[in-house]
Motif scaffolding. Structure first.
Motif, short mmCIF file in Angstrom:
data_model
loop_
_atom_site.label_atom_id
_atom_site.label_comp_id
_atom_site.label_asym_id
_atom_site.label_seq_id
_atom_site.Cartn_x
_atom_site.Cartn_y
_atom_site.Cartn_z
N ASP A 278 35.11 43.52 31.14
CA ASP A 278 36.03 43.30 32.24
C ASP A 278 35.25 43.01 33.51
OD1 ASP A 278 35.13 45.71 33.33
OD2 ASP A 278 36.96 46.81 32.86
N GLU A 296 38.55 40.86 41.84
CA GLU A 296 39.94 40.78 42.28
C GLU A 296 40.86 41.64 41.41
OE1 GLU A 296 41.42 38.36 44.74
OE2 GLU A 296 39.37 38.54 45.50
N SER A 297 40.55 41.75 40.14
CA SER A 297 41.31 42.53 39.18
C SER A 297 40.44 42.72 37.95
CB SER A 297 42.61 41.81 38.81
OG SER A 297 42.35 40.73 37.92
N PRO A 298 40.87 43.48 36.95
CA PRO A 298 40.04 43.65 35.75
C PRO A 298 39.70 42.34 35.04
CG PRO A 298 41.72 45.35 35.82
CD PRO A 298 42.04 44.39 36.94
N THR A 299 40.49 41.29 35.28
CA THR A 299 40.23 40.03 34.57
C THR A 299 39.94 38.87 35.53
OG1 THR A 299 42.60 39.49 34.52
CG2 THR A 299 41.67 40.68 32.62
N ARG A 300 39.72 39.16 36.80
CA ARG A 300 39.57 38.08 37.78
C ARG A 300 38.45 38.39 38.76
NH1 ARG A 300 43.06 33.86 39.61
NH2 ARG A 300 43.06 33.49 41.86
#
Length: 328
Positions: A278, A296-300
């Motif tokens: 991640d 930005e997030s766990p995937t971004r």
């Protein structure tokens, strides 16, 4: 830049007696096609003062749903101006005049009053996407036709102008207020410059004092802005090239995706949905090698290129990311 700052002639900025601040204000007003301008400590203050001038409590500001003013300024418009946002859903941060017109409230005594249409050039969370000058003019015309103010968050307006091959004034002159950030791609340590009509800037001065933004010998800081406009403006194209280089080197590695698919300025996002690691894990591994990417997030993840990162360093960072994604 530091030498220019040390040698700057200065005076009392609050009294309008700092010659370097005055020169910067005049320069930016001309570059943005506006009457006057005001040097401020930060870009966020530029946005918030614009909303304070344009809005009254209970008013509404029309923006892209992923706009910086909506998601990254501590709800300042609500807390300070008492205004709320009416977001327009858009992946790239851009919307049309028709989109803006559809978001304007019909006048009713029980509804918020639509007061401002705000655009962000470039659109940060849209992957540094560039508003075409004609589309900006179209949105501003919708605002005028409905009696609304048009505001431009021009934090990366210099990037947009360089990428499009047009002047900053071509983008900003149709807007009631616009500004540029000196501490983004231009590489200054601090500051933004807000521009608009003479009457708008006169009112902005009141809010500058109320918010604690007035300064004394601010010419030392303004000199950095003048230097940057002379030396760091055209080179923004290098940052755009470096962002595209990074994208080409990493796309598909370990399942990573790129947004936008075609990088136009100095910002891109990594989509780690199909990766084993991640975003936080990738960021931690990169920091071990002196490389920092935003999470930005766990995937971004967000990638921003700038004048302190050379093409060789960009290539090193990209190849290290590829190794981490392909050998987790």
């Amino acid at each position: 830049m530091l030498a220019a700052m040390c040698c700057a002639p200065v005076g009392d900025e609050q009294r309008g007696e700092d010659p370097t601040v005055l020169a910067l204000n005049e320069r930016v007003a001309e570059l943005l096609g506006q009457e006057e301008a005001l040097f401020l400590p930060s870009g966020t203050m530029c946005n918030q003062i614009a909303f304070l001038v344009h809005c009254r409590p209970g008013d509404e500001i029309i923006v892209a749903a992923n706009a910086h003013v909506f998601g990254s300024e501590g709800a300042g418009a609500s807390a300070l101006a008492g205004a709320q946002f009416r977001p327009i859903a858009t992946a790239d941060g851009l919307f049309t005049g028709a989109d803006a017109a559809a978001a304007i409230r019909a006048p009713r005594n029980r509804s918020p009053r639509s007061r401002v249409i705000s655009v962000e050039q470039t659109a940060n969370r849209g992957g540094g996407s560039v508003w075409p000058a004609a589309q900006l003019a179209e949105v501003a015309e919708v605002a005028r036709a409905h009696g609304l103010a048009a505001h431009m968050d021009g934090a990366r307006l210099p990037n947009a102008a360089v990428a499009s091959g047009t002047s900053m004034a071509d983008h900003a002159r149709h807007y009631d207020s616009a500004w540029i950030d000196l501490s983004k791609g231009l590489g200054c340590p601090v500051g933004g410059v807000l521009a608009g009509s003479k009457a708008f800037i006169e009112e902005a001065w009141y809010w500058k004092h109320r918010l604690g933004g007035a300064m004394r010998q601010a010419g030392f800081l303004a000199a950095a802005g003048l230097y940057a406009l002379d030396h760091n403006y055209e080179r923004l194209a290098e940052d755009h090239d470096n962002a595209r280089l990074f994208a080409r080197l990493v796309v598909g590695a370990g399942g990573v995706g790129i947004f936008p698919a075609e990088v136009s300025t100095n910002i891109l996002f990594l989509d780690l949905t199909n990766c084993v690691l991640d975003a936080n894990a990738v960021a931690a591994r990169l920091r071990e090698h002196g490389i920092r990417l935003g999470v930005e997030s766990p995937t971004r993840m967000r990638v921003v290129t700038h004048l302190d990162a050379s093409a060789a360093q960009i290539e090193t960072a990209a190849r290290q990311l590829v190794r981490i994604l392909e050998h987790p």
